[in-house]
Write a protein that holds these residues in place. Structure first.
Motif, PDB file in Angstrom:
ATOM      1  N   PHE A  67       0.671  -1.615  -0.579  1.00  0.00           N
ATOM      2  CA  PHE A  67      -0.335   0.050  -0.219  1.00  0.00           C
ATOM      3  C   PHE A  67       0.473   1.236  -0.003  1.00  0.00           C
ATOM      4  N   VAL A  68       0.440   2.170  -0.869  1.00  0.00           N
ATOM      5  CA  VAL A  68       1.109   3.948  -1.038  1.00  0.00           C
ATOM      6  C   VAL A  68       0.542   4.424  -0.493  1.00  0.00           C
ATOM      7  N   ALA A  69      -1.029   5.345  -0.978  1.00  0.00           N
ATOM      8  CA  ALA A  69      -1.868   6.244  -0.342  1.00  0.00           C
ATOM      9  C   ALA A  69      -3.050   5.357  -0.542  1.00  0.00           C
ATOM     10  N   SER A  70      -3.952   6.104   0.316  1.00  0.00           N
ATOM     11  CA  SER A  70      -5.122   6.208  -0.398  1.00  0.00           C
ATOM     12  C   SER A  70      -6.137   7.125  -0.510  1.00  0.00           C
ATOM     13  N   ILE A  71      -7.583   7.545  -1.123  1.00  0.00           N
ATOM     14  CA  ILE A  71      -8.280   8.653  -0.748  1.00  0.00           C
ATOM     15  C   ILE A  71      -9.282   8.319  -0.952  1.00  0.00           C
ATOM     16  N   THR A  72      -9.757   9.714   0.420  1.00  0.00           N
ATOM     17  CA  THR A  72     -11.712   8.721   0.363  1.00  0.00           C
ATOM     18  C   THR A  72     -12.721   9.604  -1.099  1.00  0.00           C
ATOM     19  N   ARG A  73     -13.948   8.813  -1.244  1.00  0.00           N
ATOM     20  CA  ARG A  73     -14.795   9.406  -2.525  1.00  0.00           C
ATOM     21  C   ARG A  73     -14.896  10.910  -2.966  1.00  0.00           C
ATOM     22  N   SER A  74     -14.852  11.735  -1.898  1.00  0.00           N
ATOM     23  CA  SER A  74     -14.733  13.437  -2.028  1.00  0.00           C
ATOM     24  C   SER A  74     -13.714  14.508  -1.833  1.00  0.00           C
ATOM     25  N   GLY A  75     -12.276  12.528  -1.326  1.00  0.00           N
ATOM     26  CA  GLY A  75     -10.962  13.790  -1.044  1.00  0.00           C
ATOM     27  C   GLY A  75     -10.725  14.619  -0.170  1.00  0.00           C
ATOM     28  N   ARG A 105      -7.484  13.386  -5.898  1.00  0.00           N
ATOM     29  CA  ARG A 105      -8.146  12.842  -7.386  1.00  0.00           C
ATOM     30  C   ARG A 105      -9.203  14.577  -7.678  1.00  0.00           C
ATOM     31  N   ASP A 106      -9.486  14.287  -8.846  1.00  0.00           N
ATOM     32  CA  ASP A 106     -10.423  15.338  -9.527  1.00  0.00           C
ATOM     33  C   ASP A 106     -11.798  14.130 -10.232  1.00  0.00           C
ATOM     34  N   ASN A 107     -12.489  14.757  -9.316  1.00  0.00           N
ATOM     35  CA  ASN A 107     -14.546  13.652  -9.354  1.00  0.00           C
ATOM     36  C   ASN A 107     -15.069  14.176 -11.090  1.00  0.00           C
ATOM     37  N   ALA A 108     -14.432  15.507 -11.243  1.00  0.00           N
ATOM     38  CA  ALA A 108     -15.126  16.254 -12.470  1.00  0.00           C
ATOM     39  C   ALA A 108     -14.517  15.572 -13.578  1.00  0.00           C
ATOM     40  N   LYS A 109     -13.222  14.815 -13.441  1.00  0.00           N
ATOM     41  CA  LYS A 109     -12.721  14.610 -15.004  1.00  0.00           C
ATOM     42  C   LYS A 109     -12.206  12.615 -14.268  1.00  0.00           C
ATOM     43  N   ASN A 110     -12.802  11.998 -13.571  1.00  0.00           N
ATOM     44  CA  ASN A 110     -12.745  10.921 -13.160  1.00  0.00           C
ATOM     45  C   ASN A 110     -11.136  10.732 -13.080  1.00  0.00           C
ATOM     46  N   THR A 111     -10.540  11.370 -12.700  1.00  0.00           N
ATOM     47  CA  THR A 111      -8.791  11.257 -12.227  1.00  0.00           C
ATOM     48  C   THR A 111      -8.484  11.082 -10.983  1.00  0.00           C
ATOM     49  N   MET A 112      -7.318  10.210 -10.630  1.00  0.00           N
ATOM     50  CA  MET A 112      -6.698   9.931  -9.387  1.00  0.00           C
ATOM     51  C   MET A 112      -5.561  10.272  -9.697  1.00  0.00           C
TER      52      MET A 112
END
Length: 124
Positions: free
Chosen positions: A47-55, A72-79
């Motif tokens: 494991f390196v890192a993680s992020i919740t749904r909202s960031g 993450r940028d949910n508008a761009k579907n990118t982490m």
């Protein structure tokens, strides 16, 4: 279910920086908890890192704290994974992962979706 594609890996000298991206297909990206894992040659994936749904929530493995930043940028579907002050021991294939069934991704998680990985090589 989303599909994940990583990019941004490469060869960098120690002390340098790279930014990895993980692009997700589909329109449900924001429903996934996301994370980065890595696997060095001859070693187990870690494991390196993680992020919740909202960031709003981010979590890091101890050896990368203060050097790596997940976002993450949910508008761009990118982490993303911004990696600074890279060390030779960061050399590995980096994988992004996604899971809808959990609230936090940790080292003990078994994510439901994986990308193919992108190779990061740090020279000394």
């Amino acid at each position: 279910q989303v599909q994940l594609v990583e990019s941004g890996g490469g060869l960098v000298q120690a002390g340098g920086s790279l930014r990895l991206s993980c692009a997700a297909s589909g329109r449900t990206f924001s429903s996934y908890v996301m994370g980065w894992f890595r696997q060095a040659p001859g070693k187990e994936r870690e494991f390196v890192a993680s992020i919740t749904r909202s960031g709003a929530g981010t979590y890091y493995e101890d050896s990368v704290k203060g050097r790596f930043t997940i976002s993450r940028d949910n508008a761009k579907n990118t982490m993303y994974l911004q990696m600074n002050s890279l060390k030779p021991e960061d050399t590995a294939r980096y994988y992004c992962a996604a899971d809808r069934s959990i609230s936090v991704m940790t080292a003990y998680s078994n994510p439901e979706v994986w990308g193919q990985g992108t190779l990061v090589t740090v020279s000394s």
